[in-house]
Design a protein around this motif. Structure first.
Motif, PDB file in Angstrom:
ATOM      1  N   ALA A  85       3.676  -2.189 -13.252  1.00 28.92           N
ATOM      2  CA  ALA A  85       4.382  -1.196 -12.774  1.00 28.92           C
ATOM      3  C   ALA A  85       4.399  -1.685 -11.294  1.00 28.92           C
ATOM      4  O   ALA A  85       3.574  -2.403 -10.718  1.00 28.92           O
ATOM      5  N   PRO A  86       5.040  -1.027 -10.279  1.00 23.37           N
ATOM      6  CA  PRO A  86       6.014   0.152 -10.811  1.00 23.37           C
ATOM      7  C   PRO A  86       7.324  -0.862 -11.152  1.00 23.37           C
ATOM      8  O   PRO A  86       7.679  -1.646 -10.383  1.00 23.37           O
ATOM      9  N   ARG A  87       8.046  -0.438 -12.238  1.00 21.46           N
ATOM     10  CA  ARG A  87       9.383  -1.070 -12.384  1.00 21.46           C
ATOM     11  C   ARG A  87      10.427  -0.497 -11.261  1.00 21.46           C
ATOM     12  O   ARG A  87      10.040   0.551 -10.595  1.00 21.46           O
ATOM     13  N   GLU A  88      11.718  -1.044 -11.475  1.00 24.02           N
ATOM     14  CA  GLU A  88      12.576  -0.770 -10.220  1.00 24.02           C
ATOM     15  C   GLU A  88      12.577   0.675 -10.048  1.00 24.02           C
ATOM     16  O   GLU A  88      12.764   1.174  -8.815  1.00 24.02           O
ATOM     17  N   ASP A  89      12.682   1.318 -11.096  1.00 22.04           N
ATOM     18  CA  ASP A  89      13.063   3.016 -10.834  1.00 22.04           C
ATOM     19  C   ASP A  89      11.665   3.977 -10.997  1.00 22.04           C
ATOM     20  O   ASP A  89      11.861   5.097 -11.517  1.00 22.04           O
ATOM     21  N   GLU A  90      10.631   3.310 -10.943  1.00 20.12           N
ATOM     22  CA  GLU A  90       9.277   4.202 -11.264  1.00 20.12           C
ATOM     23  C   GLU A  90       8.643   4.313 -10.111  1.00 20.12           C
ATOM     24  O   GLU A  90       8.779   3.766  -8.969  1.00 20.12           O
ATOM     25  N   ILE A  91       7.581   5.063 -10.246  1.00 25.55           N
ATOM     26  CA  ILE A  91       6.364   5.543  -9.182  1.00 25.55           C
ATOM     27  C   ILE A  91       5.407   5.507  -9.833  1.00 25.55           C
ATOM     28  O   ILE A  91       5.123   5.964 -10.773  1.00 25.55           O
ATOM     29  N   CYS A  92       4.401   4.563  -9.174  1.00 25.38           N
ATOM     30  CA  CYS A  92       3.209   4.630  -9.722  1.00 25.38           C
ATOM     31  C   CYS A  92       1.945   5.379  -8.838  1.00 25.38           C
ATOM     32  O   CYS A  92       2.137   4.902  -7.637  1.00 25.38           O
ATOM     33  N   VAL A  93       1.219   5.971  -9.580  1.00 18.40           N
ATOM     34  CA  VAL A  93       0.048   6.713  -8.806  1.00 18.40           C
ATOM     35  C   VAL A  93      -1.140   6.424  -9.379  1.00 18.40           C
ATOM     36  O   VAL A  93      -1.556   6.492 -10.569  1.00 18.40           O
ATOM     37  N   VAL A  94      -2.063   6.119  -8.703  1.00 21.62           N
ATOM     38  CA  VAL A  94      -3.550   5.807  -8.799  1.00 21.62           C
ATOM     39  C   VAL A  94      -4.611   6.527  -8.004  1.00 21.62           C
ATOM     40  O   VAL A  94      -4.166   6.648  -6.803  1.00 21.62           O
ATOM     41  N   VAL A  95      -5.575   6.932  -8.561  1.00 26.02           N
ATOM     42  CA  VAL A  95      -6.497   7.587  -8.031  1.00 26.02           C
ATOM     43  C   VAL A  95      -7.684   6.647  -8.308  1.00 26.02           C
ATOM     44  O   VAL A  95      -7.979   6.453  -9.521  1.00 26.02           O
ATOM     45  N   ALA A  96      -8.763   6.367  -7.354  1.00 24.82           N
ATOM     46  CA  ALA A  96      -9.799   5.354  -7.569  1.00 24.82           C
ATOM     47  C   ALA A  96     -11.051   6.248  -7.246  1.00 24.82           C
ATOM     48  O   ALA A  96     -10.959   7.075  -6.171  1.00 24.82           O
ATOM     49  N   ALA A  97     -12.045   5.657  -7.485  1.00 21.75           N
ATOM     50  CA  ALA A  97     -13.225   6.284  -7.179  1.00 21.75           C
ATOM     51  C   ALA A  97     -14.474   5.206  -7.453  1.00 21.75           C
ATOM     52  O   ALA A  97     -14.253   4.255  -8.120  1.00 21.75           O
ATOM     53  N   SER A  98     -15.472   5.623  -6.724  1.00 22.75           N
ATOM     54  CA  SER A  98     -16.824   4.685  -7.074  1.00 22.75           C
ATOM     55  C   SER A  98     -17.898   5.678  -7.003  1.00 22.75           C
ATOM     56  O   SER A  98     -18.071   6.741  -6.645  1.00 22.75           O
TER      57      SER A  98
END
Length: 128
Positions: A87-100
């Protein structure tokens, strides 16, 4: 991480594929519909720091993190690298939430709330 009580820091990222528009990625994470819900679920009050951009599949994204309730706690200023295998492929949106669940491994940075006042006078050799 063991549950919401163990989450100390958080951050977010959105990457759009090469055929997408960066503003579409931003529109997903830079709104109260995203940020307020993440803060509510993780019992945070700080603004979620972020990374966004355009990428191809297999990208690594470096997500900034800071304390979920004390944004001025430098001990918690850190980043996490996330590898997005397909990801992201050409027509995608990738959303990530991170934490520690804690601060930097060996924090020595201090805290903006307790720092001595520093002004541009220090550049002139005048210390306060």
């Amino acid at each position: 991480l063991g549950g919401v009580d163990d989450v100390a820091t958080f951050g977010k990222a959105a990457l759009v594929g090469t055929e997408g528009e960066l503003e579409h990625a931003g529109a997903l994470i830079h709104t109260p519909y995203f940020g307020n819900i993440v803060r509510e679920l993780l019992e945070g009050t700080s603004v979620l720091c972020f990374a966004d951009g355009r990428a191809i599949p297999g990208t690594d994204v470096r997500i900034p993190l800071w304390h979920k309730t004390h944004a001025t706690s430098r001990d918690h200023y850190q980043t996490i690298d996330v590898h997005l295998t397909d990801a992201p492929r050409e027509d995608e949106i990738c959303v990530v939430v991170a934490a520690s669940d804690g601060p930097r491994p060996f924090p020595r940075l201090g805290d903006r709330r307790t720092d001595a006042p520093i002004t541009s006078e220090i550049l002139k050799g005048k210390l306060t």
